[in-house]
Design a protein around this motif. Structure first.
Motif, mmCIF file in Angstrom:
data_model
loop_
_atom_site.group_PDB
_atom_site.id
_atom_site.type_symbol
_atom_site.label_atom_id
_atom_site.label_comp_id
_atom_site.label_asym_id
_atom_site.label_seq_id
_atom_site.Cartn_x
_atom_site.Cartn_y
_atom_site.Cartn_z
ATOM 1 N N ALA A 91 0.842 -1.197 0.000
ATOM 2 C CA ALA A 91 0.000 0.000 0.000
ATOM 3 C C ALA A 91 0.878 1.248 0.000
ATOM 4 N N ASP A 92 0.631 2.139 -0.932
ATOM 5 C CA ASP A 92 1.455 3.343 -1.075
ATOM 6 C C ASP A 92 1.378 4.269 0.127
ATOM 7 N N CYS A 93 0.226 4.326 0.798
ATOM 8 C CA CYS A 93 0.046 5.280 1.886
ATOM 9 C C CYS A 93 0.839 4.915 3.143
ATOM 10 N N GLU A 103 9.033 14.133 -6.506
ATOM 11 C CA GLU A 103 8.080 13.221 -7.155
ATOM 12 C C GLU A 103 8.758 12.405 -8.255
ATOM 13 N N ARG A 121 0.525 0.029 -4.831
ATOM 14 C CA ARG A 121 -0.833 0.371 -5.217
ATOM 15 C C ARG A 121 -1.438 1.329 -4.208
ATOM 16 N N LYS A 122 -2.449 2.087 -4.681
ATOM 17 C CA LYS A 122 -3.195 2.966 -3.777
ATOM 18 C C LYS A 122 -3.823 2.097 -2.702
ATOM 19 N N GLY A 123 -3.645 2.489 -1.462
ATOM 20 C CA GLY A 123 -4.181 1.704 -0.356
ATOM 21 C C GLY A 123 -4.815 2.587 0.682
ATOM 22 N N VAL A 124 -5.493 1.946 1.597
ATOM 23 C CA VAL A 124 -6.126 2.676 2.685
ATOM 24 C C VAL A 124 -5.636 2.126 4.009
#
Length: 124
Positions: A91-93, A103, A121-124
């Motif tokens: 998870a990226d976050c 960046e 990947r985009k994660g929560v």
């Protein structure tokens, strides 16, 4: 009712891995490092020790090779750690990047991790 805040843990970071015997390696973190769960790391060419990613370096630490899976306190001496080095989905976050990374440098580091089968990947 009071609210409880829990620190990030491995389940927050790691969303998939091949057999953990395959995806993880035990490594030695260089003295002077204080790494958090999710820190993107590199390997110094001359001694093989793990250090935080430094995109502007020329000693091997400019290449992202993995992500540590727990906090590592190596301030006083080299310390053992376990890191994800291949075939995983993260998870990226939860990733911890150097404070001064741009960046463009982050994008390059993510591509370096992808060559090892570590997908962000985009994660929560």
């Amino acid at each position: 009712m009071s609210c409880i805040t829990e620190a990030n843990n491995l389940g927050d970071l790691l969303k998939y891995e091949a057999s953990n015997i395959y995806s993880r390696d035990q490594v030695t973190v260089a003295k002077g490092q204080n790494l958090s769960l999710g820190a993107v790391v590199s390997k110094k060419t001359d001694d093989g020790l793990i250090k935080v990613l430094n995109p502007t370096a020329t000693d091997g630490t400019q290449i992202a090779i993995g992500v540590v899976i727990s906090d590592v306190d190596a301030k006083a001496a080299d310390a053992k750690a376990v890191m994800i080095t291949r075939i995983a989905l993260l998870a990226d976050c939860i990733l911890v990047w150097p404070t001064n990374i741009t960046e463009e440098q982050k994008t390059a580091a993510i591509k370096q991790l992808e060559t090892r089968g570590i997908i962000i990947r985009k994660g929560v």
